[in-house]
Design a protein around this motif. Structure first.
Motif, PDB file in Angstrom:
ATOM      1  N   ASN A  79     -81.971  39.095 -31.974  1.00  0.00           N
ATOM      2  CA  ASN A  79     -80.710  38.352 -31.998  1.00  0.00           C
ATOM      3  C   ASN A  79     -80.385  37.707 -33.338  1.00  0.00           C
ATOM      4  O   ASN A  79     -79.405  36.971 -33.452  1.00  0.00           O
ATOM      5  CB  ASN A  79     -80.724  37.266 -30.908  1.00  0.00           C
ATOM      6  N   GLY A  80     -81.220  37.949 -34.348  1.00  0.00           N
ATOM      7  CA  GLY A  80     -80.932  37.404 -35.670  1.00  0.00           C
ATOM      8  C   GLY A  80     -81.012  35.900 -35.766  1.00  0.00           C
ATOM      9  O   GLY A  80     -80.298  35.270 -36.553  1.00  0.00           O
ATOM     10  N   TYR A  81     -81.885  35.273 -34.956  1.00  0.00           N
ATOM     11  CA  TYR A  81     -82.041  33.821 -35.030  1.00  0.00           C
ATOM     12  C   TYR A  81     -82.419  33.398 -36.447  1.00  0.00           C
ATOM     13  O   TYR A  81     -83.185  34.084 -37.135  1.00  0.00           O
ATOM     14  CB  TYR A  81     -83.133  33.340 -34.075  1.00  0.00           C
ATOM     15  N   TYR A  82     -81.885  32.262 -36.853  1.00  0.00           N
ATOM     16  CA  TYR A  82     -82.258  31.739 -38.166  1.00  0.00           C
ATOM     17  C   TYR A  82     -82.523  30.249 -38.035  1.00  0.00           C
ATOM     18  O   TYR A  82     -82.916  29.768 -36.976  1.00  0.00           O
ATOM     19  CB  TYR A  82     -81.167  32.059 -39.197  1.00  0.00           C
ATOM     20  N   ILE A  83     -82.324  29.486 -39.068  1.00  0.00           N
ATOM     21  CA  ILE A  83     -82.795  28.102 -39.137  1.00  0.00           C
ATOM     22  C   ILE A  83     -82.360  27.236 -37.945  1.00  0.00           C
ATOM     23  O   ILE A  83     -83.210  26.574 -37.336  1.00  0.00           O
ATOM     24  CB  ILE A  83     -82.374  27.474 -40.480  1.00  0.00           C
ATOM     25  N   PRO A  84     -81.081  27.179 -37.567  1.00  0.00           N
ATOM     26  CA  PRO A  84     -80.713  26.295 -36.447  1.00  0.00           C
ATOM     27  C   PRO A  84     -81.420  26.652 -35.142  1.00  0.00           C
ATOM     28  O   PRO A  84     -81.913  25.770 -34.430  1.00  0.00           O
ATOM     29  CB  PRO A  84     -79.188  26.506 -36.324  1.00  0.00           C
TER      30      PRO A  84
END
Length: 512
Positions: free
Chosen positions: A313-318
């Motif tokens: 899902n392309g999760y990143y910092i937040p």
């Protein structure tokens, strides 16, 4: 303390001491401020670039390499944009002596500096709760007691796994929470914090630098350069095997040296924080109950959740920060229910606060490092900045030499530029529009230009003090950047030589 240990420590104190990270960054701020008084500002125009990543069409705004021009005044003269001592309205509130504040409040939640600062503090707080339960400490002691004589195998195995993480999904920031567990583990096993940093962060960046499928830097660089995304995988996979092997061998050799004599470590004094925590417990049967097991299971589930989120899902910092916050909260509730270390409800809050406080120093460095870019005018190619002029000048200098030397200088250029723009995708968007057509001019393939970016960006992440990820991991390890740099410089030299050889080979074989 024995006489021998005291003599060794006294000898260390007489050797050259690298200045504090804050001092180094301030010196760079002074240099960059001087450049704003002497170097004329320049700007580019931008253009939209479309490329395919798998079945999805991606769009990226990049600079037009042919559009560079120096900013001139009404008389047609080039102009400079000196940074004021204090922030002024005309300069966007930026000043040399408020670089810390401006750096800390710059960016957004998806990147430097605000996002990474918040991420580091939330991660620190979450693991503060986890560590308060005692589950990690008791788990470590239980593991060591059950793997006597075999614990050494953990070093190469974990190194390879983290290197794969860097290669497959660009693992970087994710190494910070893992270091919170693995640094105390390796210290308890008789090694030092450097070994813990190597098997986590160093491994991820070796994988990052030699990746054949990283969607956050390699894919962007190839797309911007106009070559098929994820192409040239065979050469890069071979490169990953070679560099990961070098990293494992170097780490294992060092670990054996420290195991034999811990006082040879440059972080022997700072490791005392963790070492003293385990001192005298070596022969004690660790209490490991259901509550401890549930806390460790929570950590494991969070790891799985994180990998799934990043890859699928392309999760990143937040999103990552939220995941680890949930982990800390769940661990705290388990700790209260099972009365781990006599935890009370208020202990969840206080341990979150103390955990975040432990990483405030590392978070501050992220803001300070961002201040360097702000003093140089920022990374917007359409604005008149010193950084744009430097970028254009260095690009022109690279293109005036024979193909092999030009390709090698591309690698050197990317390594140096990474000090200023640590973000992989950000550096790709700024430099590849210049390097790709330059590769055509000097007679090397664009794939070689991407390789230069990849190697230069990845390996220098291991030493530049402007890297928020590196400083976060060092903060976890309670190690100063100066001590780390004294150790890392030798490894950096080996990586530089090997990367240079791979660049030469790539040119000779017409890597495409």
């Amino acid at each position: 303390m024995s006489v021998d240990v005291k003599e060794k420590q006294d000898k260390k104190e007489k050797t050259f001491k690298v200045p504090h990270t804050y001092v180094i960054i301030f010196a760079v701020i002074l240099l960059c401020s001087f450049l704003t008084y002497t170097v004329p500002v320049g700007q580019f125009e931008t253009q939209e670039v479309k490329y395919m990543q798998g079945e999805k069409e991606r769009t990226r705004t990049v600079l037009d390499p042919e559009s560079f021009q120096l900013v001139t005044n009404e008389a047609g003269e080039t102009v400079t944009k000196p940074v004021p001592i204090f922030g002024t309205e005309d300069f966007g509130g930026i000043g040399m002596l408020n670089y810390v504040f401006e750096g800390l409040v710059s960016g957004d939640k998806w990147g430097s500096a605000v996002g990474i600062v918040a991420f580091i503090l939330v991660i620190g707080g979450a693991f503060g709760i986890v560590l308060r339960t005692g589950a990690v400490e008791n788990g470590i002691m239980a593991m060591i007691s059950r793997t006597k004589g075999k614990e050494f195998a953990i070093i190469p195995i974990i190194f390879i796994l983290f290197s794969l993480g860097g290669a497959v999904f660009g693992m970087g920031e994710e190494a910070i929470p893992f270091a919170m567990i693995l640094v105390p583990l390796v210290i308890a096993m008789g090694y030092d914090a450097i070994v813990g940093v190597c098997i986590t962060y160093v491994a991820t960046q070796i994988g990052f630098a030699t990746s054949w499928m990283n969607p956050f830097s390699l894919a962007v660089a190839q797309g911007v350069s106009g070559i098929p995304v994820m192409s040239g995988a065979g050469f890069r996979i071979f490169m990953w095997v070679v560099f990961t092997g070098i990293g494992v061998a170097y780490t294992v050799k060092y670990a054996l040296k420290i195991k034999k004599d811990p006082t040879k470590s440059v972080c022997y004094e700072s490791d005392a924080y963790y070492r003293n925590d385990f001192k005298g417990k070596e022969n004690i049967q660790a209490e490991f109950n259901t509550g401890h097991a549930l806390v460790l299971l929570t950590i494991l589930l969070t790891v799985v959740w994180t990998i799934w989120g990043v890859v699928k899902n392309g999760y990143y910092i937040p999103e990552l920060a939220s995941q680890f916050f949930v982990m800390g909260l769940a661990a705290g509730i388990i700790g209260v229910i099972f009365k781990l270390n006599d935890m009370k409800l208020d202990d969840i809050a206080s341990s979150f606060q103390s955990g975040a406080a432990d990483l405030v120093g590392a978070a501050m460095v992220v803001g300070m490092a961002k201040g360097i870019i702000i003093v140089l005018g920022g990374t917007d190619p359409t604005s008149g900045t010193v950084l744009n002029t430097i970028l254009h000048s260095m690009g022109n200098a690279v293109g005036s030499l024979p193909p092999t030397i030009s390709a090698w200088l591309m690698y050197v250029f990317q390594s140096v530029f990474n000090f200023f723009v640590v973000s992989g995708s950000g550096q790709a968007a700024l430099t590849m529009p210049l390097m790709a057509p330059l590769a055509d001019i000097v007679g090397v393939t664009r794939q070689v230009a991407v390789l230069a970016f990849q190697l230069g960006d990845g390996f220098t992440n291991l030493i530049v003090p402007t890297s928020g990820c590196l400083m976060g991991v060092l903060g976890v390890a309670r190690m100063s950047w100066g001590d780390w740099a004294k150790w890392q410089i030798k490894m950096q030299a080996i990586l530089f030589v090997m990367a240079s050889l791979f660049m030469i080979v790539a040119v000779m074989m017409g890597y495409n």
